[in-house]
Design an enzyme around this catalytic site. Structure first.
Site, short mmCIF file in Angstrom:
data_model
loop_
_atom_site.label_atom_id
_atom_site.label_comp_id
_atom_site.label_asym_id
_atom_site.label_seq_id
_atom_site.Cartn_x
_atom_site.Cartn_y
_atom_site.Cartn_z
N CYS A 1 29.47 40.43 30.27
CA CYS A 1 28.87 40.15 31.56
C CYS A 1 27.66 41.05 31.80
CB CYS A 1 29.92 40.25 32.67
SG CYS A 1 29.53 39.17 34.05
N HIS A 31 34.14 36.73 30.76
CA HIS A 31 35.07 37.87 30.64
C HIS A 31 36.24 37.53 29.71
CE1 HIS A 31 33.34 40.54 33.69
NE2 HIS A 31 32.94 39.41 34.25
N GLU A 76 38.15 39.41 28.15
CA GLU A 76 39.28 40.32 28.28
C GLU A 76 40.39 39.74 29.16
OE1 GLU A 76 36.36 40.67 29.72
OE2 GLU A 76 36.44 41.68 31.66
N1 GLN Z 1 26.31 42.11 38.33
C1 GLN Z 1 26.17 41.08 37.35
C2 GLN Z 1 26.13 39.69 37.97
O1 GLN Z 1 26.52 39.50 39.09
C3 GLN Z 1 27.28 41.16 36.33
C4 GLN Z 1 28.62 40.83 36.90
C5 GLN Z 1 29.74 41.31 36.04
O2 GLN Z 1 29.53 42.10 35.12
N2 GLN Z 1 30.94 40.87 36.33
O3 GLN Z 1 25.71 38.76 37.33
#
Ligand code: GLN
Length: 555
Positions: free
Chosen positions: A389, A514, A516
C-alpha cells in the site's frame, strides 16, 4: 421467529475480567479452531464497547491495526485472529461497536419505529445487540457462533452487552449457550503464591449481572497448581476441570493445542449438548511442528512509523511468520522507525544483516522520507523489497525521483506537488467524510504473465483486500517503465495499478492492496512466502546493480 438454521446453532460467549489485554481475541479464535477440529462450522463476532462507529478513524496507536474484511468493513484487529485461526472469512456482520448499535437504534427512532415509546438501553439497545448475534447465526448457518465481548467486566460501557447476552441465553435456552470468562491469576512474589482473589471478584461481578460462567480460562505466568484451581472452582461455582490454565506462551498458535490438552473442547461440546468425537487437530499440529523446527532463519526489516506499538502491524507480523512456515525458516523482524532513516544517516547501519526490507501501509507525511530512503537502499543494493500500500507508493516516488523527477511526490502529502506520481483516485475526489470512505474491501486484480507476482501466486487472477485513497498516477506509467518500474498487476479494466515490480532486481514487488490480511498459518500468503524465500536466499549478499550484472546473480 428464529430460522430453522438458527434453532440448531450453539453460542459461546467470551468475556474478560481483571485487566484488559489478556488475549481474549486469541482465546476466542483458538476455541474456533477447536470447534473446527470437531467438524463444526464456526462464525465469530466481536462486540466493541467503544463509541466510534468503526475503528477505521482511530489511530493505530489507540487500537492497533484496522482489519479489513472482504466486504469492506474496517474492523477490530481481533477479526484477523479469527480468520487466521479458523480460516473462515469474517464480514461486516462480524464486528459491532456501541456506536454502531446506538446509530441503528437512533435511526429507527428517527424513522418513527418506536412512536409513542420511550427508547431505552433495555430493551432497545439490548435488542439491537441480540439481533446482531441472530443475524450472524442466520447468515452463516454456522453450528457454533462465538461471541467475544470487548473490554473488561465492570466497565460501564460494557454493561449493555453483558445484559444482552444474559437475555440471549434465556431466550434461546441456556443449554445452547456456554459462557467463558478469561481472567488473570497473578503471581505475587512476596507471598510466593498465585493469587485467586482478582478472579473471584471478577466472577462475582459477572454473577451479579446474572451470568454464571461455565468455564474460566486463567492467564498465568506459571502453571496453575491444583490448590489454586480448587480454590477458584470453590469460590466461583465452576467445576474444577472447567478451570483452564492459559500460561504465557511465545507462540500463539500453540494455544488451541494447550486448550485441547486440558479437554476444553470436550467440555464445551458436552456443555452445548453436541456430539463429542475425538476431533482432529493434526493439520494444525503439523503446521506447529514445521514452525518450531525451521531449517534456517532470516532477518527482515519492517520500516514503519508505528513501530512503538506492535499491534499496529499485527497482520504483517503474522503474515511474515506464515511466510516463514512456507519457506521453512524462522523470520526475525528488525523494526526500523522510518524517521530514523531521515536526514544525514547511513541506511546501511539499520539494514546490516537483513535479508529483506518491507515497507507496510501507513498514512500521513511523518517519516515518509525515511520510507523512501529504505526503498532506495533496497533497490540500489539488490535487497528484496516488499512494499504494501503506502510501501508501493513510496517505491513509485523513489523510482521517479531517481529517474530525474526531483519533485515527484504523493498528493497525499503535497496537493501542489509538480510531479504527483501518486494521485487521488477519481472516485475519492468527491469524498469529504472520513469514516468508511476509502476504497475498501476485496477487488480483483489481473497479473502480468512472467512477473514475480504471477510466479508467486501461480495464477493470473487474484482477489485482494484494499484500504486506500491514493493510487499510481497513470500519466507517469511510461516514465516509470523507462526508469525500470513495471506495472505488473492491474484492476481488470486496466485503470488502477495494483502491483509494480523492478524487473532488474532479485525481488522487488509492491502491491496497492493488503495481502497480509488474507494470510493464514495453514495457508501462508504466496507473496509473503516468496518474499521470505527471496530474503533468505539474499541474506548477507546485498549487491549493487553493477555487481549483480558482473556476477550474473539470477534475477
Ligand atoms: N495513505 C495511503 C492511501 O490512502 C496508503 C494507505 C495504506 O497504506 N493503507 O492511499
Amino acid at each position: 421467529m428464529p430460522s430453522k438454521e438458527e434453532r440448531k446453532t450453539r453460542y459461546i460467549f467470551v468475556t474478560g475480567g481483571v485487566v484488559s489485554s489478556l488475549g481474549k481475541g486469541i482465546a476466542s479464535a483458538s476455541l474456533g479452531r477447536l470447534m473446527i477440529a470437531h467438524d463444526l462450522d464456526v462464525a465469530m463476532l466481536k462486540f466493541d464497547p467503544y463509541i466510534n462507529v468503526d475503528p477505521g478513524t482511530m489511530s493505530p496507536y489507540q487500537h492497533g491495526e484496522v482489519y479489513v474484511t472482504d466486504d469492506g468493513a474496517e474492523a477490530d484487529l481481533d477479526l484477523g485472529h479469527y480468520e487466521r485461526f479458523t480460516d473462515r472469512p469474517t464480514s461486516k456482520l462480524s464486528n459491532a461497536t456501541t456506536g454502531m448499535v446506538y446509530s441503528a437504534v437512533i435511526e429507527k427512532e428517527r424513522r418513527g419505529d418506536y412512536l409513542g415509546g420511550t427508547v431505552q438501553v433495555i430493551p432497545h439497545i439490548t435488542d439491537e445487540i441480540k439481533s446482531r448475534v441472530h443475524k450472524l447465526a442466520d447468515a452463516s448457518g454456522a453450528d457454533v457462533v462465538i461471541v467475544e465481548i470487548g473490554g473488561t467486566v465492570g466497565d460501564i460501557e460494557g454493561l449493555p452487552f453483558l445484559e444482552a447476552i444474559r437475555q440471549f441465553a434465556l431466550e434461546v435456552g441456556r443449554s445452547r449457550c456456554a459462557f467463558i470468562h478469561l481472567t488473570l491469576v497473578p503471581y505475587i512474589r512476596g507471598a510466593a503464591e498465585l493469587k485467586t482473589k482478582p478472579t473471584q471478584h471478577s466472577v462475582r461481578e459477572l454473577r451479579a449481572i446474572g451470568i454464571q460462567p461455565d468455564v474460566l480460562v486463567c492467564r498465568t505466568d506459571r502453571p496453575l497448581d491444583a490448590s489454586a484451581r480448587a480454590k477458584i472452582a470453590l469460590f466461583t461455582n465452576v467445576a474444577p476441570e472447567a478451570v483452564v490454565e492459559a500460561a504465557d506462551t511465545d507462540n500463539i498458535y500453540d494455544i488451541p493445542v494447550r486448550f485441547r490438552k486440558q479437554n476444553l473442547d470436550r467440555l464445551l461440546l458436552e456443555r452445548l449438548g453436541l456430539e463429542a468425537g475425538e476431533g482432529d487437530l493434526s493439520a494444525w499440529e503439523a503446521m506447529l511442528g514445521r514452525m518450531q523446527r525451521p531449517s534456517g532463519e532470516v532477518s527482515v526489516a519492517v520500516v514503519g512509523k508505528y513501530t512503538g506499538l506492535r499491534d499496529s502491524y499485527k497482520s504483517i507480523i503474522e503474515a511474515l511468520t506464515h511466510g516463514g512456515i512456507a519457506a521453512n525458516v524462522r523470520v526475525n523482524i528488525v523494526w526500523v522507525e522510518s524517521a530514523d532513516l531521515e536526514g544525514d544517516v547511513e541506511p546501511a547501519k539499520h539494514f546490516r544483516d537483513v535479508g529483506g526490507i518491507l515497507v507496510p501501509g501507513g498514512f500521513g507525511e511523518r517519516g515518509i522520507e525515511g520510507k523512501i530512503a529504505a526503498a532506495r537502499y533496497a533497490r540500489e543494493n539488490g535487497i528484496p523489497y516488499f512494499g504494501i500500500c503506502l510501501g508501493l507508493q513510496v517505491l513509485v516516488v523513489e523510482v521517479a525521483r531517481a529517474a530525474g523527477l526531483k519533485d515527484a511526490y504523493s498528493i497525499e502529502f503535497d496537493v501542489e506537488c509538480p510531479h504527483p506520481v501518486i494521485c487521488l483516485m477519481d472516485e475519492q475526489k468527491k469524498v469529504t467524510r472520513k469514516g468508511g470512505t476509502m476504497r475498501l474491501g476485496a477487488y480483483p486484480c489481473v497479473l502480468a504473465e512472467g512477473s514475480h507476482a504471477a510466479r508467486a501466486y501461480g495464477t493470473l487472477e487474484v482477489n485482494e483486500r484494499h484500504r486506500h485513497r491514493y493510487e499510481l498516477n497513470n500519466e507517469y506509467r511510461e516514465v516509470l517503465a523507462e526508469a525500470g518500474l513495471e506495472v505488473t498487476g492491474n484492476s481488470p479494466d486496466g485503470s488502477l495499478a495494483e502491483v509494480v515490480e523492478v524487473p532488474d532486481h532479485p525481488w522487488s514487488v509492491a502491491v496497492q492492496f493488503h495481502p497480509e490480511l488474507k494470510s493464514r498459518p495453514l495457508a501462508p500468503h504466496p507473496l509473503f512466502a516468496a518474499f521470505v524465500a527471496a530474503a533468505y536466499a539474499a541474506r548477507g549478499r546485498a549487491t549493487s546493480p553493477e555487481e549483480r550484472a558482473a556476477s550474473k546473480i539470477p534475477l
